[in-house]
Motif scaffolding. Structure first.
Motif, short mmCIF file in Angstrom:
data_model
loop_
_atom_site.label_atom_id
_atom_site.label_comp_id
_atom_site.label_asym_id
_atom_site.label_seq_id
_atom_site.Cartn_x
_atom_site.Cartn_y
_atom_site.Cartn_z
N GLY A 175 17.90 14.32 -2.76
CA GLY A 175 17.06 14.60 -4.17
C GLY A 175 15.79 14.31 -4.16
N GLY A 176 15.39 12.84 -3.94
CA GLY A 176 14.18 11.63 -4.42
C GLY A 176 13.79 10.10 -3.85
N VAL A 177 13.87 9.62 -4.16
CA VAL A 177 14.11 8.37 -3.05
C VAL A 177 14.83 7.31 -3.69
CG1 VAL A 177 12.67 5.95 -3.29
CG2 VAL A 177 11.13 8.04 -3.05
N THR A 178 15.37 7.12 -2.76
CA THR A 178 16.72 6.09 -2.43
C THR A 178 16.84 4.26 -1.48
OG1 THR A 178 17.48 6.94 -0.33
CG2 THR A 178 18.70 8.11 -1.81
N ASP A 179 17.42 3.77 -2.52
CA ASP A 179 17.33 2.03 -1.15
C ASP A 179 17.31 2.45 -0.29
OD1 ASP A 179 17.60 1.17 -4.03
OD2 ASP A 179 19.99 0.88 -3.50
N LEU A 180 17.43 3.20 0.92
CA LEU A 180 17.11 4.45 1.84
C LEU A 180 15.74 3.84 2.25
CD1 LEU A 180 19.11 3.92 4.70
CD2 LEU A 180 19.23 6.45 4.48
N ASN A 222 0.66 -1.39 0.03
CA ASN A 222 -0.19 -0.15 -0.09
C ASN A 222 1.04 1.44 -0.06
OD1 ASN A 222 -3.05 -1.53 -0.12
ND2 ASN A 222 -2.34 -1.18 1.85
N TRP A 223 2.11 0.98 -0.26
CA TRP A 223 3.12 2.84 -0.41
C TRP A 223 2.26 2.87 -1.70
CZ3 TRP A 223 5.73 4.43 2.98
CH2 TRP A 223 6.64 4.25 4.15
N ARG A 224 2.80 4.23 -1.83
CA ARG A 224 3.02 5.17 -3.58
C ARG A 224 3.92 5.98 -3.50
NH1 ARG A 224 -0.64 7.06 0.07
NH2 ARG A 224 -1.37 9.35 0.12
N PHE A 225 3.88 5.87 -4.65
CA PHE A 225 4.93 7.09 -4.94
C PHE A 225 4.47 8.45 -5.54
CE2 PHE A 225 8.17 9.03 -8.37
CZ PHE A 225 8.68 9.84 -7.76
N GLU A 226 4.31 9.95 -4.86
CA GLU A 226 3.91 10.76 -5.39
C GLU A 226 4.68 11.91 -5.11
OE1 GLU A 226 0.78 11.96 -1.74
OE2 GLU A 226 0.14 10.35 -3.52
N ASN A 227 4.24 13.04 -6.25
CA ASN A 227 4.90 14.35 -5.63
C ASN A 227 7.14 13.40 -5.13
OD1 ASN A 227 2.96 15.73 -6.24
ND2 ASN A 227 2.61 15.59 -3.82
N GLY A 228 7.83 12.58 -5.86
CA GLY A 228 8.96 12.45 -5.08
C GLY A 228 8.77 11.38 -3.93
N GLU A 229 8.12 11.58 -3.46
CA GLU A 229 8.78 10.80 -2.15
C GLU A 229 7.69 9.07 -2.31
OE1 GLU A 229 8.93 14.28 1.00
OE2 GLU A 229 6.27 13.77 0.21
N LEU A 230 7.59 8.34 -1.51
CA LEU A 230 6.84 7.49 -1.08
C LEU A 230 6.10 7.95 -0.11
CD1 LEU A 230 9.64 4.71 -0.87
CD2 LEU A 230 8.22 5.33 -2.49
N VAL A 231 4.66 7.10 0.17
CA VAL A 231 3.73 7.51 1.35
C VAL A 231 2.93 6.77 1.47
CG1 VAL A 231 2.11 9.43 1.24
CG2 VAL A 231 3.85 10.22 -0.53
N LYS A 232 2.38 6.67 2.83
CA LYS A 232 1.59 5.82 3.07
C LYS A 232 0.78 5.43 3.96
CE LYS A 232 1.50 0.66 4.51
NZ LYS A 232 1.83 -0.12 4.11
N GLU A 233 -0.60 5.79 4.58
CA GLU A 233 -1.75 5.77 5.63
C GLU A 233 -0.91 4.88 6.10
OE1 GLU A 233 -6.15 7.06 5.99
OE2 GLU A 233 -4.23 8.03 4.68
N PHE A 234 -1.16 4.53 7.72
CA PHE A 234 -1.27 2.91 8.10
C PHE A 234 -2.60 3.34 8.84
CE2 PHE A 234 3.44 3.63 7.42
CZ PHE A 234 4.04 2.21 7.55
#
Length: 96
Positions: free
Chosen positions: A75-80, A18-30
């Motif tokens: 400036g974005g999503v990485t493996d971390l 249930n993670w999504r990619f938006e605006n350069g970030e990973l986002v999830k609502e728990f």
């Protein structure tokens, strides 16, 4: 740690819940049963984030915790970010 491409992120999202990619970030609502559960989750996140030296942006709305992950230095999503997302999914299971 290099920033991941959109294709790499799309592929990684298939292995996350249930993670999504938006605006350069990973986002999830728990979502949790109540406020206490949300706070227990936050208390569990803190040592994990500290161990990775990578800290998420968090918003708490009673029984919901919204998490935003990005590596600001890159400036974005990485493996971390992916690693922390996986660990947060594991923590979620411990609350439910």
């Amino acid at each position: 740690m290099p920033r991941l491409s959109a294709q790499e992120i799309d592929q990684a999202l298939k292995g996350l819940r249930n993670w999504r990619f938006e605006n350069g970030e990973l986002v999830k609502e728990f979502k949790f049963a109540d406020f206490d559960s949300s706070i227990r989750f936050l208390n569990m996140v803190q040592p994990v984030a500290d161990s990775l030296d990578h800290h998420p942006d968090l918003c708490v709305y009673y029984n919901r915790v919204i998490v935003h992950l990005t590596t600001h230095d890159e400036g974005g999503v990485t493996d971390l970010d992916l690693k922390l997302a996986q660990k947060l999914d594991e923590l979620e299971k411990m609350i439910h």
